[in-house]
Write a protein that holds these residues in place. Structure first.
Motif, short mmCIF file in Angstrom:
data_model
loop_
_atom_site.label_atom_id
_atom_site.label_comp_id
_atom_site.label_asym_id
_atom_site.label_seq_id
_atom_site.Cartn_x
_atom_site.Cartn_y
_atom_site.Cartn_z
N GLU A 1 6.16 13.78 2.84
CA GLU A 1 5.23 14.64 2.10
C GLU A 1 3.80 14.33 2.50
OE1 GLU A 1 6.66 15.82 -2.34
OE2 GLU A 1 5.91 13.79 -2.11
N ASP A 2 2.94 15.36 2.43
CA ASP A 2 1.52 15.06 2.49
C ASP A 2 1.02 15.09 1.04
OD1 ASP A 2 0.64 17.70 1.72
OD2 ASP A 2 0.82 18.35 3.80
N PRO A 3 -0.15 14.51 0.78
CA PRO A 3 -0.63 14.43 -0.60
C PRO A 3 -0.73 15.78 -1.32
CG PRO A 3 -1.86 12.93 0.77
CD PRO A 3 -1.02 13.76 1.70
N GLU A 4 -1.08 16.83 -0.61
CA GLU A 4 -1.17 18.15 -1.23
C GLU A 4 0.19 18.61 -1.74
OE1 GLU A 4 -2.19 21.99 0.97
OE2 GLU A 4 -4.11 21.36 0.09
N GLN A 5 1.23 18.40 -0.94
CA GLN A 5 2.59 18.75 -1.37
C GLN A 5 2.98 17.93 -2.61
OE1 GLN A 5 4.35 17.75 2.42
NE2 GLN A 5 4.98 19.87 2.75
N THR A 6 2.62 16.67 -2.60
CA THR A 6 2.92 15.81 -3.75
C THR A 6 2.22 16.34 -5.00
OG1 THR A 6 3.13 13.89 -2.31
CG2 THR A 6 2.76 13.46 -4.65
N ALA A 7 0.97 16.73 -4.86
CA ALA A 7 0.20 17.24 -6.00
C ALA A 7 0.88 18.46 -6.61
CB ALA A 7 -1.23 17.56 -5.57
N VAL A 8 1.29 19.40 -5.78
CA VAL A 8 1.95 20.62 -6.26
C VAL A 8 3.29 20.27 -6.92
CG1 VAL A 8 3.04 22.78 -5.50
CG2 VAL A 8 0.77 22.14 -4.64
N TRP B 1 0.84 -1.19 0.00
CA TRP B 1 0.00 0.00 0.00
C TRP B 1 0.88 1.25 0.00
CZ3 TRP B 1 -4.97 0.70 -0.94
CH2 TRP B 1 -5.84 -0.39 -0.80
N HIS B 2 0.53 2.20 -0.84
CA HIS B 2 1.19 3.49 -0.91
C HIS B 2 0.13 4.52 -1.28
CE1 HIS B 2 1.25 1.89 -4.99
NE2 HIS B 2 1.44 3.10 -5.45
N ALA B 3 0.54 5.75 -1.55
CA ALA B 3 -0.43 6.80 -1.90
C ALA B 3 0.08 7.60 -3.08
CB ALA B 3 -0.68 7.72 -0.71
N SER B 4 -0.87 8.14 -3.82
CA SER B 4 -0.53 9.06 -4.90
C SER B 4 -1.47 10.25 -4.84
CB SER B 4 -0.62 8.36 -6.27
OG SER B 4 -1.95 8.01 -6.54
N ALA B 5 -1.02 11.34 -5.43
CA ALA B 5 -1.84 12.54 -5.51
C ALA B 5 -1.89 12.97 -6.96
CB ALA B 5 -1.25 13.64 -4.64
N GLY B 6 -3.05 13.43 -7.40
CA GLY B 6 -3.19 13.86 -8.77
C GLY B 6 -4.05 15.10 -8.88
N VAL B 7 -3.74 15.90 -9.89
CA VAL B 7 -4.46 17.15 -10.11
C VAL B 7 -5.18 17.11 -11.45
CG1 VAL B 7 -4.28 19.66 -10.26
CG2 VAL B 7 -2.72 18.39 -8.77
N LEU B 8 -6.48 17.31 -11.41
CA LEU B 8 -7.28 17.47 -12.62
C LEU B 8 -7.14 18.93 -13.04
CD1 LEU B 8 -9.53 16.09 -14.43
CD2 LEU B 8 -11.14 17.37 -13.01
#
Length: 169
Positions: free
Chosen positions: A70-77, A26-33
């Motif tokens: 990182e938090d997901p928001e930082q990853t997204a940016v 399990w891991h996480a990803s962040a994406g921006v539409l």
């Protein structure tokens, strides 16, 4: 190295990306539409054929895996700047109402488990692809994207498919 999560979405440690993908950790990803400022179009891109996962597939989220600390928001940016050359602050992106989902599936016969965090940006400025990650990109209406998604042979990243109905009208 990327952040490792548990099934419930809590950070539990750090592991090498190849190990995470190979073992289905399990891991996480962040994406921006990325939507045009008038909300009428979505930026869709095709991943390069050299990507470690989902190579050559299309996506409507610019994003990537959450790194250690990182938090997901930082990853997204960070990923938005890396992949599309859009540099901004976390104040410029908004979590989407459904904000997160989980994908517990398979990729090339191996388990793939990921918590997905989604954001939106209204933007009409320049886009500059990172050549190692993005092969091509274009603006489509929601209807154009849905028409492509209706074709089961059209290669679209499976983790974004979990969210796509909530992402587009």
């Amino acid at each position: 190295m990327i952040a490792v999560y548990d099934r419930l979405g809590r950070v539990t440690g750090v592991e090498d990306r190849a190990t995470v993908y190979r073992d289905g950790i399990w891991h996480a990803s962040a994406g921006v539409l990325v939507r045009s400022t008038d909300g009428e179009r979505i930026y869709v891109h095709r991943r390069t054929d050299t990507k470690m996962v989902f190579a050559g597939m299309h996506d409507c989220l610019a994003g990537g895996v959450v790194g250690p600390g990182e938090d997901p928001e930082q990853t997204a940016v960070r990923e938005l700047a890396e992949e599309l050359g859009i540099v901004l602050s976390s104040d410029d992106i908004l979590p989407l109402p459904m904000a997160s989902a989980s994908w517990d599936g398979e990729w090339e016969g191996r388990p793939m488990r990921c918590h997905l965090f989604a954001y939106e940006l209204r933007y009409d400025g320049p886009i500059r692809h990172q050549p190692e990650e993005i092969a091509d990109g274009w603006w489509w209406t929601d209807a154009e994207l849905r028409a492509h998604l209706a074709d089961p042979d059209w290669p679209f990243v499976p983790d974004t498919r979990v969210l796509v109905d909530d992402l587009i009208a």
